[in-house]
Enzyme design. Structure first.
Site, short mmCIF file in Angstrom:
data_model
loop_
_atom_site.label_atom_id
_atom_site.label_comp_id
_atom_site.label_asym_id
_atom_site.label_seq_id
_atom_site.Cartn_x
_atom_site.Cartn_y
_atom_site.Cartn_z
N HIS A 17 -15.20 -3.62 0.84
CA HIS A 17 -15.25 -3.02 -0.50
C HIS A 17 -16.66 -2.65 -0.93
CE1 HIS A 17 -14.35 -2.91 -4.96
NE2 HIS A 17 -13.33 -2.25 -4.47
N ASN A 51 0.82 -1.21 0.00
CA ASN A 51 0.00 0.00 0.00
C ASN A 51 0.85 1.26 0.00
OD1 ASN A 51 -2.28 -1.57 0.07
ND2 ASN A 51 -2.73 -1.22 2.24
N HIS A 60 -16.06 2.88 -14.30
CA HIS A 60 -15.87 2.12 -13.06
C HIS A 60 -17.13 1.33 -12.70
CE1 HIS A 60 -14.91 1.80 -8.59
NE2 HIS A 60 -13.81 1.36 -9.15
N ARG A 88 -11.35 -4.35 -13.49
CA ARG A 88 -10.24 -5.20 -13.06
C ARG A 88 -10.73 -6.64 -13.11
NH1 ARG A 88 -6.50 -1.70 -10.78
NH2 ARG A 88 -7.33 0.06 -9.60
N TYR A 121 -12.35 -9.74 -1.09
CA TYR A 121 -13.03 -8.46 -0.87
C TYR A 121 -14.50 -8.72 -0.51
CZ TYR A 121 -9.23 -6.18 -3.56
OH TYR A 121 -8.02 -5.72 -4.02
N ARG A 125 -13.99 2.62 5.21
CA ARG A 125 -12.80 1.79 5.42
C ARG A 125 -11.52 2.60 5.43
NH1 ARG A 125 -11.43 -1.22 0.37
NH2 ARG A 125 -10.00 0.51 0.06
N ARG A 176 -5.95 1.70 -12.88
CA ARG A 176 -4.57 1.87 -12.43
C ARG A 176 -3.89 0.55 -12.08
NH1 ARG A 176 -4.71 5.46 -7.67
NH2 ARG A 176 -4.91 7.16 -9.16
#
Length: 712
Positions: A600, A57, A443, A383, A476, A572, A413
């Site tokens: 998530h 991270n 997205h 993704r 997730y 979160r 990304r």
């Protein structure tokens, strides 16, 4: 809940207040993740994984967030968002977090591993047999791939790739041409494993590893015959890696991004990591080469990339040092032997991942691919990973003659390359591939199936708060929503047409779509509740998301709280809204839940008296999600499903007494060790005793066992 007025005028204006700093909030989130690595009740290998997650991270944080602070610090700026002061504060906070990481690694984790006979042994600790094996390994596997570069006018400082492992060495004596050129750079290829397990014949009954850096360090002298090795250090540079492509000025976005990927590894340097023992002269030399100030130097007591220690976790066959395996149940409301289309005609289905398996989503797509009555499949891809069964199913759908349209987000990304490859593959076999809208990231997560049923066409859809990635679906927490609702699926069709054709979007029936109306509708809902509360109505907002940083939404929440709306926010990660500030945000509570799985799901609940509404969404409450992305929010109208989401995604987390952290007025988080909402309706001793995730794991495990028993 009735539709809110578009521009309500709340009775009470929110007083001025100072937002929390977003970047410090991100670092604070990583402090909370690191807490899992400190917990002694967590299995040892899992503690190591959490340490590695924090390191990974931080890599992304520096790659994406650090450059503006660094530039401002170097330029001496004292005004604006990014300044000398902001750079220095951020550097101080990052240094403290890194120091905590390595203290944990050296003082707790590695000594505890040693008690289990698991060690990473240095050159000084290796016996003659082990040194011989390491030497043979070096000659066979490592030396052929190394080419030291001596620095002189003909050999300038080499290009060093982002996050790669390197050595800097100072040599005495002279080279073959009688020159001193003392500085040598040794780049270690990424193809080499960072940890190597030693064979049993030299391990003395233990589980021993050697680090690649230690292997190279032990053989530096042999790499420079005739020269004396003086000071040396491993080093690693982190570079700014956010791709910047002017979409308005390129003819082919895919080609432009592929070219940009070639340069990502050599962007502006933002951080330099060296061994703690690195000589000051070498550190200063490297800082000058990368044009970095002293604050960007991180001296570490251990490997310069803790994230690569995931290899240790992967190599160990020690089940007793891991979490007990969790087997997600097949979605409990689905009948595995029955057609999805028949089930969805009776009503919507929710899948709560990872407690329920993502296999339900794959099974839905698989049936659609195999059903000859299905004529078209449309899907967004953000993704999905480099190895995806979902992509294989779409390829099979094309082979079977179905119309397949895929909206691929090329700018996801760090997934750009995988998505480009999928786009090229699908195009090559005849799928219709589009890249969304110029200037916006797509997205939204949608899968729409069109099926011929008699004389009519019927649509079936899947909407999700998360990605179409089977691997992360096991890690997730997300909500998958399967539906045959004609209004909702008509909205999905309209959005797909809009993304493909850029045509004007018609008025949607139920969906909120960014960048058009999602932002204003969220604010309108909040402001409407503020008006209702001011009129004496009982009101409530509970919203769960990954991040809250949008200034206008925050202002609307503060206004609503001032008017008396009780607001709970389960955020979160980054949150810039200060909670519980006397006279300002007394009615707003913010908590963060960090568990075994990554939180998530995005769930937004609004209640005015007895009238309630609940929305699922792909979007966090961030400006980029609302204004620079294609995002969706959609209502769950079935009362039973809505109550299930309230119970599992909201109430459970408000009563979490183990994995939750409450945000204070000063921006600090305090870990919760008891149920803080026990006086409210809906509290559960089971949820309070375990944390939300543990309770949900137990709930779905028992449901799955009952289901398995009933099917036998």
């Amino acid at each position: 809940m009735s539709p809110a007025p578009a521009n309500p005028s709340p009775d009470v204006a929110a007083p001025a207040f100072t937002l929390l700093d977003r970047d410090h909030s991100i670092l604070s989130f990583n402090e909370r993740v690191l807490d899992w690595a400190h917990r002694k009740e967590v299995p040892l290998i899992e503690r190591l994984r959490y340490l590695c997650i924090v390191s990974s991270n931080l890599d992304e944080f520096f790659e994406v967030r650090a450059a503006p602070h660094l530039i401002a610090g170097s330029a001496g700026d004292h005004k604006g968002t990014y300044t000398v002061e902001s750079f220095q504060r951020l550097a101080e906070a990052a240094h403290k977090l890194v120091a905590r990481q390595y203290a944990l690694y050296n003082d707790e984790l590695m000594p505890t591993f040693a008690t289990h006979g698991i060690r990473i042994i240095s050159h000084g600790e290796r016996n003659p047999a082990q040194r011989k094996w390491v030497s043979e390994y070096f000659e066979r596997e490592v030396r052929p791939l190394l080419i030291p570069v001596g620095l002189d006018p003909a050999h300038p400082f080499p290009q060093v790739a982002n996050k790669s492992l390197n050595f800097i060495v100072r040599l005495g004596g002279k080279d073959a041409f009688g020159r001193e050129n003392p500085i040598q750079i040794v780049k270690l290829p990424r193809v080499l494993p960072r940890l190597i397990r030693m064979p049993a014949k030299v391990s003395e009954g233990k589980t021993l590893f050697v680090a690649l850096s230690s292997v190279v360090r032990a053989h530096l002298s042999s790499m420079f015959p005739g020269r004396e090795v003086g000071d040396f250090s491993q080093f690693r540079v982190t570079r700014h890696s956010d791709l910047a492509v002017d979409e308005e000025d390129v003819k082919n976005l895919r080609t432009a991004l592929r070219q940009g990927l070639q340069h990502r590894h050599y962007g502006q340097a933002v951080r330099l990591e060296v061994s703690a023992s690195c000589a000051e002269s070498l550190a200063s030399f490297l800082l000058a080469q990368f044009n970095l100030p002293p604050e960007a130097l991180y001296r570490v007591h251990g490997p310069v990339n803790l994230a690569r220690l995931t290899q240790l976790a992967d190599l160990l066959d020690e089940p007793q040092l891991r979490f007990p395996p969790y087997r997600a149940s097949y979605p409990v409301t689905l009948s595995s032997g029955q057609s999805f289309f028949e089930q969805l005609q009776r009503g919507d289905v929710l899948i709560h991942q990872p407690f329920e398996s993502f296999d339900g989503v794959l099974a839905f797509l698989r049936e659609a691919v195999q059903d000859p009555q299905v004529l078209a499949i449309k899907q967004t891809i953000y993704r999905t990973g480099a190895d995806s069964e979902m992509m294989d199913l779409l390829r099979e759908a094309v082979r079977r003659g179905k119309e397949v349209t895929v909206v691929v987000e090329l700018k996801a990304r760090f997934d750009e390359e995988a998505n480009i490859n999928w786009a090229e593959m699908l195009e090559s076999i005849g799928a219709q591939v589009v890249y969304g809208v110029v200037g916006l990231k797509t997205h939204a997560k949608m899968l729409l199936v069109t099926r011929r049923e008699g004389k009519q066409m019927r649509r079936y859809g899947h909407l999700s708060t998360g990605n179409y990635n089977p691997r992360t679906a096991r890690l997730y927490t997300d909500i998958s929503h399967l539906t045959a609702d004609p209004l909702l699926t008509a909205d999905m069709e309209a959005v797909f047409v809009h993304l493909a054709s850029q045509s004007r979007l018609p008025k949607l029936n139920r969906m909120w779509l960014a960048p058009f109306d999602l932002h204003k509708n969220v604010i309108a809902q909040i402001d409407a509740l503020g008006l209702a509360a001011a009129a004496g109505q009982p009101t409530r907002i509970v919203a769960k998301m990954n991040a809250l940083t949008d200034d206008e939404i925050i202002a609307s929440l503060v206004r609503a709280g001032q008017n008396g709306v009780k607001i709970d926010l389960i955020v979160r990660g980054a949150c810039t809204l200060p909670a519980q500030v006397p006279g300002v945000t007394d009615n707003i509570r913010v908590r963060s839940v960090i568990g075994r799985f990554l939180e998530h799901s995005r769930v937004f609940y609004f209640r005015n008296g007895e009238d309630e509404s609940l929305y699922l969404s792909s979007a966090d409450w961030m400006n980029r999600n609302m204004m620079r992305r294609v995002e969706l929010a959609w209502p769950v109208t079935d009362p039973g499903l809505r109550q299930r989401l309230i119970d599992e995604c909201l109430v459970a987390y408000l009563h979490d007494g183990r994995d939750a952290w409450d945000l204070g007025a000063d921006g600090t988080y305090t870990r919760v060790d008891h149920d803080t909402h026990s006086g409210e309706a809906g509290s559960s001793p089971v949820v309070e005793a375990h944390g939300a995730q543990a309770a949900l794991m137990n709930r779905y495990a028992s449901r799955g066992h009952l289901r398995d028993a009933s099917s036998n």
